[in-house]
Design a protein around this motif. Structure first.
Motif, PDB file in Angstrom:
ATOM      1  N   ASN A 322      30.903  52.075  38.177  1.00  0.00           N
ATOM      2  CA  ASN A 322      32.187  51.513  38.597  1.00  0.00           C
ATOM      3  C   ASN A 322      31.241  50.953  39.699  1.00  0.00           C
ATOM      4  OD1 ASN A 322      34.343  50.236  40.169  1.00  0.00           O
ATOM      5  ND2 ASN A 322      35.296  52.302  40.160  1.00  0.00           N
ATOM      6  N   PRO A 323      30.744  49.099  39.359  1.00  0.00           N
ATOM      7  CA  PRO A 323      30.056  48.205  40.476  1.00  0.00           C
ATOM      8  C   PRO A 323      30.912  47.627  41.219  1.00  0.00           C
ATOM      9  CG  PRO A 323      30.704  47.369  38.299  1.00  0.00           C
ATOM     10  CD  PRO A 323      30.644  48.521  37.831  1.00  0.00           C
ATOM     11  N   PHE A 324      32.281  47.735  41.151  1.00  0.00           N
ATOM     12  CA  PHE A 324      33.653  47.525  42.205  1.00  0.00           C
ATOM     13  C   PHE A 324      33.437  48.290  43.241  1.00  0.00           C
ATOM     14  CE2 PHE A 324      34.505  45.646  38.116  1.00  0.00           C
ATOM     15  CZ  PHE A 324      34.864  43.942  38.424  1.00  0.00           C
ATOM     16  N   ALA A 325      33.204  49.267  43.032  1.00  0.00           N
ATOM     17  CA  ALA A 325      33.206  50.439  43.882  1.00  0.00           C
ATOM     18  C   ALA A 325      31.927  50.636  44.493  1.00  0.00           C
ATOM     19  CB  ALA A 325      33.415  51.732  43.539  1.00  0.00           C
ATOM     20  N   THR A 326      30.678  50.385  43.862  1.00  0.00           N
ATOM     21  CA  THR A 326      29.329  50.711  44.364  1.00  0.00           C
ATOM     22  C   THR A 326      28.761  49.184  45.155  1.00  0.00           C
ATOM     23  OG1 THR A 326      28.563  51.615  42.602  1.00  0.00           O
ATOM     24  CG2 THR A 326      27.091  50.493  43.860  1.00  0.00           C
ATOM     25  N   PHE A 327      29.572  48.088  44.854  1.00  0.00           N
ATOM     26  CA  PHE A 327      29.229  47.218  45.428  1.00  0.00           C
ATOM     27  C   PHE A 327      30.455  46.007  46.910  1.00  0.00           C
ATOM     28  CE2 PHE A 327      26.240  47.205  42.504  1.00  0.00           C
ATOM     29  CZ  PHE A 327      24.832  46.879  43.157  1.00  0.00           C
ATOM     30  N   ALA A 328      31.216  47.560  47.227  1.00  0.00           N
ATOM     31  CA  ALA A 328      32.125  47.315  47.704  1.00  0.00           C
ATOM     32  C   ALA A 328      32.562  46.456  48.863  1.00  0.00           C
ATOM     33  CB  ALA A 328      33.208  48.340  47.885  1.00  0.00           C
ATOM     34  N   ASP A 476      39.346  36.553  35.413  1.00  0.00           N
ATOM     35  CA  ASP A 476      39.602  36.970  36.769  1.00  0.00           C
ATOM     36  C   ASP A 476      37.981  37.408  37.431  1.00  0.00           C
ATOM     37  OD1 ASP A 476      40.328  39.402  36.287  1.00  0.00           O
ATOM     38  OD2 ASP A 476      42.107  39.297  37.318  1.00  0.00           O
ATOM     39  N   PHE A 477      38.124  37.796  38.565  1.00  0.00           N
ATOM     40  CA  PHE A 477      37.029  38.359  38.385  1.00  0.00           C
ATOM     41  C   PHE A 477      37.074  39.724  38.141  1.00  0.00           C
ATOM     42  CE2 PHE A 477      34.601  41.194  42.267  1.00  0.00           C
ATOM     43  CZ  PHE A 477      32.972  41.061  41.704  1.00  0.00           C
ATOM     44  N   PRO A 478      37.908  40.267  37.899  1.00  0.00           N
ATOM     45  CA  PRO A 478      37.718  41.908  37.161  1.00  0.00           C
ATOM     46  C   PRO A 478      37.357  41.778  36.056  1.00  0.00           C
ATOM     47  CG  PRO A 478      39.752  41.507  38.630  1.00  0.00           C
ATOM     48  CD  PRO A 478      39.125  40.878  38.833  1.00  0.00           C
ATOM     49  N   LEU A 479      37.781  40.497  35.678  1.00  0.00           N
ATOM     50  CA  LEU A 479      37.404  40.540  33.725  1.00  0.00           C
ATOM     51  C   LEU A 479      35.930  40.440  33.596  1.00  0.00           C
ATOM     52  CD1 LEU A 479      40.699  39.332  32.700  1.00  0.00           C
ATOM     53  CD2 LEU A 479      39.544  41.380  32.261  1.00  0.00           C
ATOM     54  N   LEU A 480      35.802  39.513  34.086  1.00  0.00           N
ATOM     55  CA  LEU A 480      33.799  39.070  34.063  1.00  0.00           C
ATOM     56  C   LEU A 480      33.345  39.639  34.452  1.00  0.00           C
ATOM     57  CD1 LEU A 480      32.341  36.260  33.599  1.00  0.00           C
ATOM     58  CD2 LEU A 480      32.861  35.314  36.279  1.00  0.00           C
TER      59      LEU A 480
END
Length: 758
Positions: A322-328, A476-480
């Motif tokens: 989960n890079p969204f959490a890792t780099f939040a 969008d960003f989450p998709l890309l």
């Protein structure tokens, strides 16, 4: 007798010259580059014999293929320049010698070349049907002691395989080099002053101390590790890669050989730049431009805002998932904008690369579609912090755990998270402002992309190319970001069947998400009909089993009509975004009397006017399409001695692309069409036609008249460049030269593993 003597004397004199001049870098590698690298490069090199560098040649061959969709355990990594450096280390990994220096009679390389030379094919003849070609061909990788038996069973399997071979001069040079001891001299190039100065500046930035700086550098590295980087003011042939090294700037690079770029380095490490020293091959040559201005922009983008962190994330499996959490901690606006600035690069990384054979990704996409991006100001993940906090835990991706026994359990868990995210997203976008044209990002000429699939490979180009496609994406960003991490950062080409299956299944969900996001632009009461057209027949099962409901209530502000909504959208988009559309396409979208590009000579315009007759016609009424491969190249010789190259791409139609197997049951051959465009739109040409400009109308008429395979064979006999053509290599490499003339930084040797036996 005199002629025989003179011929013998000439050969002796030439060999004496070679004895003084047979340096590997100057004389031998160019032969391999011309005649061997087209097949022997990257992970799909037959028998893992990579001939794009001296290191690959010395490493040798291996009996175990890298591509194996059914293996139950991940296999050891065997990446050239990374996983070993010494010959002894490669031997321990199972590679065997192909040179046998000083004893060419015992050299596997010499034996393979000799076998190929002993069994030539008639000029431009069709190869025997029992000679299996293509990437699905079962590899036979005999060790030197097994060659005699191999040659007896496979008399036509010498090298170069099933293609016009080496010249007498090239063969003699290699033989002489082997007799002299097969020394591989190393002649590394050096960065010029402009490159070196920028390398030092980028390394200083990437290795700057501090938690905030460290997390930004890690995110940037994970997004650039696959790039072939070119520096402003650099030599056009110089490219670099950023790696993780045990050593700091100013010392020799010692690369850390982690399996993935986001695995723990295990030690204190430094980001460093190293030259790309092997032959550039187009399929892996994914370029990225760096400059002082780019560095300044990146610093402003990531470090100018008032954000801080005192925590550096770990490298565990959950962090990778989960890079969204890792780099939040890094503002999402900065991350998304960085990717948008070079969106063609990022889409290329997961559509064209990084593993040379892309069916894990490509069998889940249509044969041609357009890609748009959601404007950052209208991406709720960026603009609504509460929504971002709720969405982030749901964006984790599978593939970090590859236990086969738990494959279904893992998949259900991640699918459940993804669908929960889609439901959350649908709810918030229903409450957001209605989408209009401002919701489509139009920041530069990479905002509009075209994708063409050719079975297990695909091409990405900026600009809207071809007839209006059946499907379109809006990312969008989450998709890309998820697509990039799932197919590039976290994908392991050496992984087992569980890892590969999870990757493929999740990308199916991402594709569906991109399509559904695009549907928000359509009139609300036609979305269901459009979706059903995209997911016909068995696709409806996936709509029921795996995908979430779409929003067919919230209106769109684009004002599109209910009838032909997608076509009207495309026509208006082409007009609205004309200033940033990098590739106007009158050949495939001819709406008037002139079906050619502006600024051409009368002769060139007539060529394109005739070729336009091939575009967009369904195969049901144009039988020649049934016999054309996915990517044919048409080389047109103009009267002034110049030439143009056109790609003729076959767009295969499917009722849906929602399943991992049984593609033939979803194939709709009568709906296949052709796209014709004046560029090389494939890293893997399937065939070449060579036609004089004056004969193009005749060539087009001949294709129009084809009614069966024998009729198509006549077209091939007249204009085709078969693998056995005496000038095959000149025509094949001229495709790369065509790229070099127009976009010099993008050129590389094309792949001929998929060149067909028409």
């Amino acid at each position: 007798m005199k002629a025989l003597y003179l011929g013998f004397l000439s050969l002796v004199l030439s060999l004496s010259i070679y004895a003084a001049e047979t340096g590997y870098s100057e004389h031998i590698q160019p032969i391999f580059t011309e005649k061997c690298v087209a097949c022997h490069a990257c992970y799909d090199s037959p028998c893992q014999l990579n001939l794009g560098s001296g290191e690959g040649l010395v490493r040798g061959a291996h009996k175990q293929p890298i591509y194996n969709g059914g293996r139950t355990k991940a296999q050891q990594t065997t990446r050239l320049f990374i996983d070993a450096r010494q010959t002894e280390q490669w031997r321990e990994k199972g590679f065997f010698d192909v040179l046998n220096p000083g004893q060419p009679q015992a050299s596997l390389l010499a034996s393979m070349l000799e076998l190929g030379k002993a069994q030539p094919f008639a000029a431009n003849s069709r190869l025997p049907d029992d000679l299996v070609l293509g990437v699905a061909r079962k590899e036979e990788c005999p060790a030197p002691s097994e060659f005699a038996n191999y040659a007896q069973k496979n008399p036509h399997n010498g090298m170069p395989f099933a293609v016009t071979g080496l010249t007498d001069e090239q063969y003699a040079k290699i033989k002489q080099w082997l007799e002299e001891g097969a020394q591989v001299d190393w002649q590394p190039w050096r960065a010029n002053s402009a490159e070196q100065q920028q390398i030092e500046q980028w390394e200083a930035f990437l290795n700057a101390p501090g938690a905030r700086e460290s997390i930004v550098s890690r995110w940037l590295y994970e997004h650039l590790f696959i790039a072939h980087i070119h520096f402003e003011g650099g030599d056009q042939k110089h490219f670099f890669q950023v790696v993780r090294s045990y050593t700091p700037s100013g010392k020799a690079v010692k690369q850390i050989a982690s399996r993935r770029p986001n695995d723990t380095p295990g030690v204190k490490m430094y980001y460093r730049f190293v030259p790309v020293t092997d032959v550039l091959v187009h399929k892996t040559h994914i370029t990225y431009a760096m400059s002082p201005d780019k560095l300044k922009h990146v610093k402003t983008l990531f470090l100018s805002d008032n954000w801080s962190t005192d925590k550096v994330p770990d490298y565990g499996a959950f962090s990778r998932a989960n890079p969204f959490a890792t780099f939040a901690a890094i503002p999402a606006q900065a991350r998304y904008q960085f990717m948008l600035d070079d969106s063609e690069y990022f889409v290329r990384t997961f559509i064209r690369g990084p593993v040379c054979r892309g069916q894990i990704a490509t069998d889940v996409i249509r044969d041609n579609f357009w890609v748009f991006f959601q404007d950052p100001q209208h991406d709720i993940y960026l603009t609504d912090s509460v929504y971002q906090d709720r969405a982030t835990p749901l964006l984790a991706m599978p593939g970090q755990f590859d236990e086969i026994s738990n494959l279904l359990g893992l998949w259900r868990s991640y699918k459940k998270k993804r669908n929960a995210y889609e439901k959350l997203r649908l709810k918030h976008y229903r409450e957001a402002e209605l989408p209009d044209w401002s919701h489509i990002w139009a920041g530069n000429d990479q905002a509009l992309l075209s994708v063409f699939r050719q079975h297990d490979s695909a091409t990405v180009r900026k600009g809207l190319i071809g007839e209006i496609p059946q499907t379109m994406w809006m990312m969008d960003f989450p998709l890309l970001e998820r697509t990039y991490y799932q197919l590039v950062v976290n994908f392991d080409v050496f992984g087992n069947v569980a890892h590969q299956a999870q990757t493929r299944l999740y990308f199916d969900l991402i594709r569906n998400g991109s399509e559904v996001n695009f549907l928000r632009l359509m009139p609300h009461d036609v979305r269901e009909n459009i979706l059903n057209d995209w997911y016909q027949n068995s696709g409806k099962v996936k709509l029921w089993l795996d995908y979430t409901d779409i929003d067919d209530d919230t209106k769109s502000a684009l004002g599109l009509p209910k009838r032909n909504s997608l076509q009207v959208f495309a026509q208006r988009a082409l007009k609205r975004f004309e200033p940033i559309n990098a590739r106007p396409d009158p050949i495939n979208r001819c709406r008037g009397a002139y079906c050619h590009r502006d600024g051409l000579t009368a002769e060139a315009a007539a060529v394109e006017q005739a070729l336009a007759r091939l575009a967009g016609r369904p195969a049901a009424g144009f039988k020649a399409i049934n016999y054309l491969p996915e990517a044919s190249m048409l080389r047109v010789e103009l009267a002034d001695g110049e030439r143009e190259v056109y790609s003729i791409l076959r767009n295969r139609a499917h009722s849906n692309v929602a399943f991992m197997s049984a593609e033939s049951f979803r194939y709709q051959p009568g709906l296949d069409t052709l796209t014709v465009y004046p560029e090389v739109l494939s890293s893997y040409p399937n065939f070449i036609f060579n036609v004089k400009a004056a004969d193009i109308p005749t060539f087009v008429r001949a294709l129009e008249m084809v009614s069966d395979e024998s009729g198509f064979r006549k077209v091939v006999e007249h204009w085709g460049i078969r693998r056995t053509h005496p000038q095959f290599w000149q025509h094949f490499h001229d495709l790369s030269e065509h790229i070099r003339e127009r976009e010099p930084l993008e050129a590389g040797v094309l792949d001929m593993n998929r060149y067909e036996n028409l």
